[in-house]
Design a protein around this motif. Structure first.
Motif, PDB file in Angstrom:
ATOM      1  N   SER A 160      38.177 112.240 -70.114  1.00 33.11           N
ATOM      2  CA  SER A 160      37.993 113.614 -70.590  1.00 33.11           C
ATOM      3  C   SER A 160      37.394 113.639 -71.989  1.00 33.11           C
ATOM      4  CB  SER A 160      39.330 114.361 -70.578  1.00 33.11           C
ATOM      5  OG  SER A 160      39.861 114.442 -69.268  1.00 33.11           O
ATOM      6  N   PHE A 163      33.721 112.756 -71.834  1.00 36.41           N
ATOM      7  CA  PHE A 163      32.938 113.831 -71.240  1.00 36.41           C
ATOM      8  C   PHE A 163      32.714 114.972 -72.232  1.00 36.41           C
ATOM      9  CE2 PHE A 163      32.454 117.561 -68.357  1.00 36.41           C
ATOM     10  CZ  PHE A 163      31.252 117.176 -67.791  1.00 36.41           C
ATOM     11  N   GLU A 164      33.637 115.179 -73.168  1.00 32.93           N
ATOM     12  CA  GLU A 164      33.443 116.194 -74.200  1.00 32.93           C
ATOM     13  C   GLU A 164      32.185 115.914 -75.011  1.00 32.93           C
ATOM     14  OE1 GLU A 164      36.731 116.996 -76.750  1.00 32.93           O
ATOM     15  OE2 GLU A 164      38.181 117.078 -75.100  1.00 32.93           O
ATOM     16  N   LEU A 166      29.610 114.036 -73.917  1.00 34.69           N
ATOM     17  CA  LEU A 166      28.446 114.034 -73.039  1.00 34.69           C
ATOM     18  C   LEU A 166      27.940 115.448 -72.756  1.00 34.69           C
ATOM     19  CD1 LEU A 166      29.497 111.272 -70.494  1.00 34.69           C
ATOM     20  CD2 LEU A 166      28.167 111.033 -72.598  1.00 34.69           C
ATOM     21  N   LYS A 167      28.815 116.424 -72.705  1.00 32.13           N
ATOM     22  CA  LYS A 167      28.391 117.797 -72.421  1.00 32.13           C
ATOM     23  C   LYS A 167      28.089 118.582 -73.691  1.00 32.13           C
ATOM     24  CE  LYS A 167      33.075 119.773 -72.298  1.00 32.13           C
ATOM     25  NZ  LYS A 167      34.084 120.478 -71.458  1.00 32.13           N
ATOM     26  N   HIS A 168      28.203 117.952 -74.848  1.00 29.48           N
ATOM     27  CA  HIS A 168      27.920 118.613 -76.120  1.00 29.48           C
ATOM     28  C   HIS A 168      26.434 118.977 -76.185  1.00 29.48           C
ATOM     29  CE1 HIS A 168      28.773 119.817 -80.172  1.00 29.48           C
ATOM     30  NE2 HIS A 168      27.944 118.940 -80.715  1.00 29.48           N
ATOM     31  N   SER A 169      26.121 120.215 -76.553  1.00 32.06           N
ATOM     32  CA  SER A 169      24.738 120.702 -76.509  1.00 32.06           C
ATOM     33  C   SER A 169      23.965 120.441 -77.796  1.00 32.06           C
ATOM     34  CB  SER A 169      24.725 122.209 -76.204  1.00 32.06           C
ATOM     35  OG  SER A 169      25.457 122.923 -77.187  1.00 32.06           O
ATOM     36  N   GLU A 190      20.805 112.152 -72.929  1.00 29.26           N
ATOM     37  CA  GLU A 190      19.805 112.526 -71.914  1.00 29.26           C
ATOM     38  C   GLU A 190      20.381 112.476 -70.505  1.00 29.26           C
ATOM     39  OE1 GLU A 190      15.742 111.773 -71.949  1.00 29.26           O
ATOM     40  OE2 GLU A 190      15.720 110.877 -73.938  1.00 29.26           O
ATOM     41  N   ASP A 191      20.996 111.369 -70.149  1.00 34.29           N
ATOM     42  CA  ASP A 191      21.560 111.205 -68.806  1.00 34.29           C
ATOM     43  C   ASP A 191      22.853 110.406 -68.915  1.00 34.29           C
ATOM     44  OD1 ASP A 191      19.384 112.285 -66.947  1.00 34.29           O
ATOM     45  OD2 ASP A 191      18.254 110.830 -68.117  1.00 34.29           O
ATOM     46  N   TYR A 192      23.700 110.606 -67.923  1.00 40.77           N
ATOM     47  CA  TYR A 192      24.910 109.792 -67.828  1.00 40.77           C
ATOM     48  C   TYR A 192      25.342 109.746 -66.373  1.00 40.77           C
ATOM     49  CZ  TYR A 192      27.006 114.486 -68.136  1.00 40.77           C
ATOM     50  OH  TYR A 192      27.302 115.810 -67.948  1.00 40.77           O
ATOM     51  N   SER A 193      26.051 108.690 -66.018  1.00 38.74           N
ATOM     52  CA  SER A 193      26.542 108.542 -64.653  1.00 38.74           C
ATOM     53  C   SER A 193      27.884 107.821 -64.678  1.00 38.74           C
ATOM     54  CB  SER A 193      25.530 107.773 -63.789  1.00 38.74           C
ATOM     55  OG  SER A 193      25.360 106.447 -64.267  1.00 38.74           O
ATOM     56  N   TYR A 205      30.833 103.511 -66.449  1.00 36.12           N
ATOM     57  CA  TYR A 205      29.947 104.582 -66.900  1.00 36.12           C
ATOM     58  C   TYR A 205      28.649 103.973 -67.426  1.00 36.12           C
ATOM     59  CZ  TYR A 205      31.735 103.141 -71.477  1.00 36.12           C
ATOM     60  OH  TYR A 205      32.090 102.393 -72.576  1.00 36.12           O
TER      61      TYR A 205
END
Length: 223
Positions: A160, A163-164, A166-169, A190-193, A205
């Motif tokens: 979690s 992910f905070e 990774l989704k930061h704009s 740019e990308d993550y998986s 990850y």
């Protein structure tokens, strides 16, 4: 070069792409074990020589379960990696040291000259600029309990928190010694998986980051 059982287990953990890296990875395998990834007892066979302890969880029989450390402190990592939302803000340390690949280059504007002759070979390089640094971060998150319900064994807290970021704009600040040497302290995601990973308490990850810098586009001239 044939793959041994340990190589196959590593490939199963990190995904099919890891097979291409195994031969080179074997050269530094000892260092990776000591400094980067923890030793994970994949096989469900108890061995008293392993340094593991029992830890109770919800609806889990501690006597029949393995436990491991869910993080390693930065002093015991060779190149610890951290993120923060603000410059010199509170840092989040990656629980296990990931593998970092850095790539860059130059953008060159070329012009072909007609009727070059023997003394002028190739293209005219009119100007060039440096490309961004493309940074790939690959690693794993590991929960402390190896088997059980998702709320017990899956590394939910680390997942979690990662992910905070990774989704930061906006850009995020990054701290790692090799990146500091090339003056990279801000990146954008740019990308993550999160590929399928063997093990109930393990999640791999892969992050693709690009360097970011502060620019002053308006320049004042003193007349």
């Amino acid at each position: 070069m044939a793959l041994d059982k340990q190589d196959l287990l590593f490939a199963g953990l990190m995904g099919s792409k890891a097979v291409n890296l195994i031969q080179n990875a074997n050269i530094v395998n000892n260092e990776l074990i000591n400094r980067v990834l923890p030793v994970i007892p994949f096989l469900p066979v108890k061995n008293e020589k392993n340094n593991v302890t029992s830890k109770s969880g919800h609806a889990i029989n501690a006597e029949d379960n393995w436990t491991t450390r869910d993080s390693i402190e930065d002093q015991k990592q060779f190149f610890p990696l951290s993120f923060s939302f603000k410059e010199n803000g509170q840092k989040w340390l990656f629980p296990y040291e990931p593998m970092i690949n850095i790539a860059s280059g130059n953008s060159i504007v070329k012009r072909n000259v007609a009727k070059q002759g023997d003394k002028l070979i190739g293209t005219i390089k009119e100007r060039w600029s440096r490309k961004d640094f493309d940074i790939t971060v690959t690693g794993v998150l590991i929960g402390s309990i190896m088997q059980g319900k998702p709320e017990d064994c899956f590394p939910r807290e680390h997942f979690s928190k990662l992910f905070e970021f990774l989704k930061h704009s906006k850009e995020i600040f990054i701290y790692c010694h090799p990146l500091d040497l090339i003056s990279v302290n801000k990146v954008v995601v740019e990308d993550y998986s999160f590929p399928f990973t063997k093990g109930e308490n393990v999640q791999a990850y892969e992050l693709k980051l690009t360097s970011d810098y502060s620019y002053e586009l308006l320049i004042k001239d003193d007349f």
